[in-house]
Design a protein around this motif. Structure first.
Motif, mmCIF file in Angstrom:
data_model
loop_
_atom_site.group_PDB
_atom_site.id
_atom_site.type_symbol
_atom_site.label_atom_id
_atom_site.label_comp_id
_atom_site.label_asym_id
_atom_site.label_seq_id
_atom_site.Cartn_x
_atom_site.Cartn_y
_atom_site.Cartn_z
ATOM 1 N N THR A 193 0.987 -1.027 -0.053
ATOM 2 C CA THR A 193 -0.164 -0.007 -0.039
ATOM 3 C C THR A 193 0.765 1.433 0.040
ATOM 4 O O THR A 193 0.587 2.210 -0.727
ATOM 5 N N THR A 194 1.949 1.213 0.608
ATOM 6 C CA THR A 194 2.869 2.368 0.908
ATOM 7 C C THR A 194 3.557 2.568 -0.577
ATOM 8 O O THR A 194 3.927 3.885 -0.858
ATOM 9 N N VAL A 195 3.835 1.419 -1.029
ATOM 10 C CA VAL A 195 4.596 1.581 -2.364
ATOM 11 C C VAL A 195 3.627 2.097 -3.423
ATOM 12 O O VAL A 195 4.278 3.075 -4.260
ATOM 13 N N ARG A 196 2.647 1.608 -3.285
ATOM 14 C CA ARG A 196 1.424 2.050 -4.602
ATOM 15 C C ARG A 196 1.319 3.501 -4.339
ATOM 16 O O ARG A 196 1.139 4.415 -5.429
ATOM 17 N N LYS A 197 0.970 4.018 -2.965
ATOM 18 C CA LYS A 197 1.097 5.342 -2.785
ATOM 19 C C LYS A 197 2.076 6.408 -3.028
ATOM 20 O O LYS A 197 1.824 7.238 -4.054
ATOM 21 N N ALA A 198 3.234 5.899 -3.251
ATOM 22 C CA ALA A 198 4.564 6.783 -3.681
ATOM 23 C C ALA A 198 4.556 6.531 -5.208
ATOM 24 O O ALA A 198 4.727 7.623 -5.881
ATOM 25 N N VAL A 199 4.096 5.488 -5.826
ATOM 26 C CA VAL A 199 3.994 5.486 -7.122
ATOM 27 C C VAL A 199 3.016 6.351 -7.988
ATOM 28 O O VAL A 199 3.120 7.065 -8.831
ATOM 29 N N GLN A 200 2.005 6.322 -7.347
ATOM 30 C CA GLN A 200 0.755 7.104 -7.659
ATOM 31 C C GLN A 200 0.948 8.515 -7.794
ATOM 32 O O GLN A 200 0.873 9.243 -8.536
ATOM 33 N N GLU A 201 1.806 8.965 -6.780
ATOM 34 C CA GLU A 201 2.249 10.330 -6.442
ATOM 35 C C GLU A 201 3.354 10.769 -7.485
ATOM 36 O O GLU A 201 3.326 11.731 -8.249
#
Length: 260
Positions: free
Chosen positions: A49-57
């Motif tokens: 979830t944390t990685v996905r949020k970083a990639v989305q940003e």
């Protein structure tokens, strides 16, 4: 970089900043693929979830792009095309050192719509040749080209391999149809489902629609195109000359007072 879970800075933002730094420094070069989600989870020791949020940003900031079925890549700089001469896609890409290619989607005889008929100066309903191609640079889809040609000329053109030969080159080099000038109309629009699928982008993503009518001898229109360019891939530039203003300086106060 090891994220600090004790920091007041959110973990996703720490990872986002680290990846952004790698992109800015060239460690992750334009066009290169960034590590997979699983690899980033292992590298940073955080949740998916944390990685996905970083990639989305990073995607929101325009630093990376997600290509369906291929992975996530560092976004390359926008292609810059100068609107100073009538050129074709292949010529434009070769000029900036990229490898052009094309994928033919369809070639068929269709009745001219009101728009197509007007641009080619034909009666509405006249049969014309429609050609649809995805144009690519270094294997990345850049534009969807929808070309309309008068039927006689179009039947000749489609006998050729349109994934190899540009239509401009065929018109001028094989069918004795020199292209002298063109009218351009440029509009910012949203990608409809067909365009989005062809270019591998999201529906309603911003794109540039360029409508171009090319003329041959005696100002005869021979080629009408609707070019759907990815808005994240193209920058158009030109240089304009200043003409003497038709409004005298002393008239400006009077004009301004009318708007109050």
């Amino acid at each position: 970089m090891n994220p600090n879970p004790q920091s007041a800075i959110p973990l996703y933002f720490q990872i986002e900043q680290d990846l952004a730094s790698l992109i800015a420094s060239g460690v992750l070069a334009p066009g290169s693929q960034i590590p997979s989600e699983e690899e980033l989870v292992q590298k940073y020791g955080v949740s998916r979830t944390t990685v996905r949020k970083a990639v989305q940003e990073l995607e929101r900031l325009g630093l990376i792009e997600i290509r369906r079925g291929k992975g996530t890549f560092v976004r390359a700089a926008k292609l810059t095309q100068e609107l100073t001469a009538l050129t074709g896609f292949v010529e434009d890409m070769v000029a900036i050192g990229l490898q052009p290619s094309a994928k033919l989607l369809s070639k068929e005889t269709v009745p001219a719509t009101e728009e197509v008929a007007r641009q080619l100066r034909l009666p509405i309903g006249t049969e014309v040749m429609q050609i649809r191609r995805v144009r690519m640079a270094d294997d990345v889809a850049i534009s969807l080209d929808e070309t309309y040609l008068p039927l006689g000329l179009g039947r000749k053109v489609v006998e050729n391999d349109l994934e190899v030969y540009p239509i401009f080159s065929l018109l001028e080099g094989k069918y004795d149809t020199p292209l002298l000038e063109a009218d351009y109309r440029i509009e910012a629009v949203s990608a409809d489902p067909a365009v989005a699928e062809a270019l591998g982008i999201e529906e309603k993503a911003p794109i540039l629609l360029i409508e171009r009518v090319s003329y041959s001898l005696d100002q005869n229109p021979v080629d009408f195109e609707k070019l759907f360019y990815r808005g994240d891939k193209l920058r158009l530039t030109t240089r304009l000359q200043r003409r003497p203003s038709p409004i005298p300086l002393e008239a400006l106060p009077r004009i301004a007072s009318k708007g109050r």
